[in-house]
Design a protein around this motif. Structure first.
Motif, PDB file in Angstrom:
ATOM      1  N   HIS A 236       0.833  -1.203   0.000  1.00  0.00           N
ATOM      2  CA  HIS A 236       0.000   0.000   0.000  1.00  0.00           C
ATOM      3  C   HIS A 236       0.872   1.260   0.000  1.00  0.00           C
ATOM      4  N   THR A 237       1.843   1.302   0.902  1.00  0.00           N
ATOM      5  CA  THR A 237       2.724   2.477   0.988  1.00  0.00           C
ATOM      6  C   THR A 237       3.533   2.642  -0.291  1.00  0.00           C
ATOM      7  N   LEU A 238       4.071   1.534  -0.799  1.00  0.00           N
ATOM      8  CA  LEU A 238       4.893   1.632  -2.009  1.00  0.00           C
ATOM      9  C   LEU A 238       4.074   2.100  -3.212  1.00  0.00           C
ATOM     10  N   MET A 239       2.828   1.631  -3.293  1.00  0.00           N
ATOM     11  CA  MET A 239       1.988   2.021  -4.430  1.00  0.00           C
ATOM     12  C   MET A 239       1.670   3.511  -4.408  1.00  0.00           C
ATOM     13  N   ARG A 240       1.773   4.111  -3.238  1.00  0.00           N
ATOM     14  CA  ARG A 240       1.469   5.541  -3.154  1.00  0.00           C
ATOM     15  C   ARG A 240       2.659   6.409  -3.552  1.00  0.00           C
ATOM     16  N   GLY A 241       3.784   5.770  -3.874  1.00  0.00           N
ATOM     17  CA  GLY A 241       4.934   6.530  -4.357  1.00  0.00           C
ATOM     18  C   GLY A 241       6.128   6.369  -3.436  1.00  0.00           C
ATOM     19  N   SER A 242       7.280   6.824  -3.929  1.00  0.00           N
ATOM     20  CA  SER A 242       8.509   6.715  -3.139  1.00  0.00           C
ATOM     21  C   SER A 242       9.439   7.851  -3.524  1.00  0.00           C
ATOM     22  N   ASP A 243      10.236   8.306  -2.559  1.00  0.00           N
ATOM     23  CA  ASP A 243      11.225   9.355  -2.847  1.00  0.00           C
ATOM     24  C   ASP A 243      12.383   8.799  -3.668  1.00  0.00           C
ATOM     25  N   ASP A 244      12.578   7.481  -3.570  1.00  0.00           N
ATOM     26  CA  ASP A 244      13.673   6.858  -4.307  1.00  0.00           C
ATOM     27  C   ASP A 244      13.249   6.644  -5.767  1.00  0.00           C
ATOM     28  N   ALA A 245      14.056   7.149  -6.701  1.00  0.00           N
ATOM     29  CA  ALA A 245      13.680   7.109  -8.122  1.00  0.00           C
ATOM     30  C   ALA A 245      13.526   5.671  -8.621  1.00  0.00           C
ATOM     31  N   ASP A 246      14.420   4.763  -8.197  1.00  0.00           N
ATOM     32  CA  ASP A 246      14.343   3.369  -8.657  1.00  0.00           C
ATOM     33  C   ASP A 246      13.070   2.695  -8.154  1.00  0.00           C
ATOM     34  N   VAL A 247      12.762   2.932  -6.885  1.00  0.00           N
ATOM     35  CA  VAL A 247      11.567   2.315  -6.294  1.00  0.00           C
ATOM     36  C   VAL A 247      10.316   2.887  -6.962  1.00  0.00           C
ATOM     37  N   ALA A 248      10.315   4.201  -7.175  1.00  0.00           N
ATOM     38  CA  ALA A 248       9.155   4.839  -7.810  1.00  0.00           C
ATOM     39  C   ALA A 248       8.939   4.260  -9.212  1.00  0.00           C
ATOM     40  N   ALA A 249      10.039   4.066  -9.953  1.00  0.00           N
ATOM     41  CA  ALA A 249       9.932   3.535 -11.320  1.00  0.00           C
ATOM     42  C   ALA A 249       9.389   2.112 -11.293  1.00  0.00           C
ATOM     43  N   LEU A 250       9.840   1.326 -10.312  1.00  0.00           N
ATOM     44  CA  LEU A 250       9.395  -0.070 -10.176  1.00  0.00           C
ATOM     45  C   LEU A 250       7.889  -0.136  -9.929  1.00  0.00           C
ATOM     46  N   MET A 251       7.406   0.725  -9.044  1.00  0.00           N
ATOM     47  CA  MET A 251       5.995   0.678  -8.667  1.00  0.00           C
ATOM     48  C   MET A 251       5.105   1.326  -9.725  1.00  0.00           C
ATOM     49  N   GLU A 252       5.721   2.116 -10.592  1.00  0.00           N
ATOM     50  CA  GLU A 252       4.964   2.807 -11.636  1.00  0.00           C
ATOM     51  C   GLU A 252       4.342   1.787 -12.601  1.00  0.00           C
ATOM     52  N   VAL A 253       5.055   0.666 -12.811  1.00  0.00           N
ATOM     53  CA  VAL A 253       4.589  -0.332 -13.792  1.00  0.00           C
ATOM     54  C   VAL A 253       3.213  -0.886 -13.399  1.00  0.00           C
ATOM     55  N   PRO A 254       3.050  -1.505 -12.207  1.00  0.00           N
ATOM     56  CA  PRO A 254       1.713  -2.028 -11.890  1.00  0.00           C
ATOM     57  C   PRO A 254       0.669  -0.922 -11.758  1.00  0.00           C
ATOM     58  N   ARG A 255       1.106   0.259 -11.317  1.00  0.00           N
ATOM     59  CA  ARG A 255       0.111   1.333 -11.172  1.00  0.00           C
ATOM     60  C   ARG A 255      -0.450   1.744 -12.541  1.00  0.00           C
ATOM     61  N   ARG A 256       0.465   1.893 -13.513  1.00  0.00           N
ATOM     62  CA  ARG A 256       0.010   2.282 -14.848  1.00  0.00           C
ATOM     63  C   ARG A 256      -0.854   1.189 -15.462  1.00  0.00           C
TER      64      ARG A 256
END
Ligand code: ATP
Ligand code: MG
Length: 273
Positions: A236-256
């Protein structure tokens, strides 16, 4: 030497403590795992994700001592695994190898029964458990007599999962357990595993490359890169975004993907002529 018991659901959290673990394969010039610490709480399912070569398999293997860390300590219910006898430790922990690792000269039933035999189970009990496990991973009963080369990759993978959990271990380590499965089987087996995990009170650390699978199955997601931990959060927390660019990019895939699918399902357009 201490040994770890097979079943005792009364022990309090955390089940697995990974404490400042490092491992180098080249005498300290580079580190496959570098000062990694996190807990896997009792009864939780933690997904370990990260790019190829980020240290996931190495870390998993330090827990059952297939790899010895250079520094740091792993404790199970407070007991350092370094003080346990490796064969006993491995019997008490279910392990699904990356790339399956079935014994080619053994039939499916024998593969599933390996740990049960080591534990001295009676033949009747072994047969019953093998049948139960085949059912759980949705393979026909008569596949028990086949050899691994007579199965598809996905079927072999299911036997690997059945073998890991046949003895009902308290702790299960799975290294990309569902990678070779078609999406429907993968989803079914993932759900069956999660249900069994709840029912038997198992504690699971699962490596996966599928972030969507991690988000749907796990209580927490640990993200690794170059031997380090980038994030250790709930899905849940990760899906809401991350300050870390790599983590944000990783979670962007399932969100999109979720957004696109949702748009597809709600969008009204004329049926193709
Ligand atoms: N036995 C070994 N000897 C030398 N180097 C190794 C050994 N095992 C792993 N490594 C190296 O350690 C690093 C981490 O490997 P590891 O297998 O843990 O990665 P991984 O995250 O599981 O990758 P993948 O997603 O591709 O399975 C890699 O650079 C790998 O080449
Ligand atoms: Mg790996």
């Amino acid at each position: 030497m201490t040994t770890l018991p097979m079943a005792d659901s009364s022990v309090s959290a955390p089940r697995i403590e990974i404490d400042a673990v490092s491992k180098s394969f080249d005498g300290g010039r580079s580190f496959a795992v570098s000062n990694v610490s996190f807990d896997v709480k009792q009864g939780s399912l933690v997904a370990l994700v990260g790019g190829s070569g980020s240290g996931k398999t190495t870390l998993l293997k330090t827990i059952n001592r297939l790899v010895e860390p250079d520094a740091g300590e792993i404790r199970i219910d407070g007991a350092p695994v370094g003080e346990a006898e490796p064969p006993m430790l491995r019997r008490s922990i279910g392990y699904v190898f990356q790339g399956i690792g079935l014994f080619p000269h053994m039939r499916v039933a024998e593969n599933i029964a390996v740990t049960l035999r080591l534990l001295g189970w009676q033949t009747n009990d072994i047969e019953a458990r093998v049948t139960e496990m085949l059912e759980m991973v949705d393979l026909p009963r008569d596949y028990a007599r086949r050899f691994p080369h007579m199965l598809s990759g996905g079927q072999r993978q299911r036997v690997g999962v059945a073998r890991a959990i046949a003895a009902r271990p308290r702790i299960v380590l799975m290294d990309e357990p569902f990678g070779a499965l078609d999406p429907v089987t993968r989803d079914n087996l993932g759900s069956s595993y999660r249900a069994l995990h709840e029912k038997l009170g198992m504690t699971t650390l699962m490596v996966t490359h599928d972030i969507q699978e991690a988000a749907l199955m796990a209580d927490r997601i640990v993200v690794m890169k170059d031997g380090h931990i980038l994030a250790n959060e709930t899905p849940h927390t990760l899906m809401r975004g991350s300050d870390d660019a790599d983590v944000a990019a990783l979670m962007e895939v399932p969100r999109r993907q979720a957004e696109r699918l949702s748009a597809l399902m709600t969008e009204s357009r004329p049926v193709d002529a």
